[in-house]
Scaffold this active site. Structure first.
Site: not given
Ligand code: UD1
Length: 374
Positions: A213
């Protein structure tokens, strides 16, 4: 004593679950050392899908957040900025004695910045970890958070040493790892409650488990292609590869084009993100784990499973030194090579004895603002 806890992403729910339990035990203790603690949980809404958020609160019995900021998805600056403004509002109303933040996500940084601007002391659980790669958003979040925190609760001695090299020595303590506490508590529960192995038709040690991820992998098509190709080569009908897929990664793989179709090798079994108990169960019984997650690297060790880290560096250097973890990078041949060679290693004492969360609470209650070194 009032504490505002900031959480937003999956690994933070797991860590906060352990500390909230330790707070409840502290409050219930007959000869309680120090004041009782009123914990107020703020969920930033960084993770919002049911299987990325609600299921963790339910399964781990985490107290309901008093605030959900519902920040959702967006660019890093945009979402971190929204969280900062909203957390500031909460802190102005609640006026806590401490703000407690976990790990290295954008929610961590937003919580720390909001508290620092209001001169509220910050306790950082999982302080001092470094990848020395400032292109990782997590590294930026960690470094900045550590430099405004008053209480720096380190999971390892390497983390204490990283802070010392940056001139941060006051309020630094080696706690052990609250994730190890979680592995002990939820490892047994997973055996009793998770039915996922049977549902997937898996038997112990007869599958690989993988997670991907990190932005550094998902947002770089070359790295993602190499990883995806390696998965296709590793998985076989006798030894499938189970991939609980983060929603971000799903979209990125689809963007790689038709040559990287989901059904390229049916033994790569892509499933929806799973609950913590199901993940623990998958981890405990895997033949080996391939991951770019920090938490999963350690959980592999906690459950005695060899790990291959799909990155160029790791913050959890002790897992590599003890022989459990191989840092493979994201090149197909190196991943295959690492999987062929990965094996069990030596015990690691760094992560403590399963009482790190209690030590976090003891430090919050007993903290005196003086220069201290672990
Ligand atoms: C985040 C953290 C990472 C951690 C990970 C745990 C940051 C910069 N990164 O990464 O350090 O290891 O969480 O899982 O804070 N999305 C969904 N549904 C959700 C959540 C996310 O669809 O419930 C999708 C969305 O498209 C979103 C993307 O995932 O834009 C990224 O989510 P984000 O929270 O920005 O970063 P993670 O990759 O989850």
């Amino acid at each position: 004593m009032k504490i505002v806890t900031i959480v937003g992403a999956r690994p933070q729910f797991v860590k906060a679950a352990m500390v909230s339990r330790a707070i409840a035990r502290h409050n219930a203790a007959v000869n309680r050392p120090g004041p009782s603690i009123d914990e107020i949980i703020v969920h930033t809404g960084q993770h919002y899908d049911d299987n990325m958020s609600r299921i963790f609160f339910d399964q781990m019995q985490i107290p309901r957040p008093k605030f959900n900021l519902a920040v959702g998805s967006g660019r890093h600056g945009e979402t971190t900025g929204k969280m900062l403004a909203d957390i500031e509002g909460v802190l102005c109303d609640e006026l806590p004695d401490w703000v407690l933040v976990y790990g290295d996500t954008n929610s961590t940084l937003a919580g720390a910045l909001a508290a620092a601007k209001l001169h509220i002391p910050i306790a950082h659980v999982e302080a001092g970890l470094r990848s020395f790669n400032m292109r990782m958003p997590e590294e930026v979040n960690r470094v900045l958070t550590d430099h405004v925190a008053r209480l720096l609760l380190c999971p390892t001695r390497a983390a204490v040493e990283n802070l010392r090299r940056e001139g941060v020595v006051a309020g630094v303590f080696h706690m052990g790892d609250v994730m190890y506490d979680a592995a002990l508590v939820f490892g047994d529960l997973a055996e009793r409650q998770s039915t996922l192995l049977a549902e997937l038709g898996l038997t112990p040690r007869s599958y690989f488990l993988a997670t991907v991820h990190r932005a550094g992998n998902t947002d770089d098509p070359q790295r993602l292609r190499e990883i995806w190709r390696a998965f296709g080569r590793i998985a076989s009908p006798e030894m499938p590869l189970i991939l609980p897929l983060h929603p971000r990664t799903r979209g990125c793989i689809e963007n790689l084009g038709p040559a990287f179709a989901w059904d390229g090798n049916p033994s790569v079994r892509v499933i929806e993100p799973v609950s913590f108990l199901d993940m623990v169960m998958l981890e405990k019984h895997a033949r080996a784990i391939l991951t770019d997650s920090g938490g999963v690297q350690k959980e592999a060790y906690f459950h005695g499973v060899p790990c291959v880290t799909l990155r160029n560096e790791t913050e959890w250097v002790e897992t590599v030194e003890a022989g459990w973890n191989t840092v493979s990078g994201a090149v197909e041949a190196s991943i295959l090579n690492a999987v062929a060679r990965c094996r069990a290693g030596k015990p690691i004492a760094e992560y403590g004895t399963g009482h790190a969360a209690e030590a976090v609470v003891a430090n919050l209650v007993g903290f005196e603002d003086k220069a201290e070194m672990a």
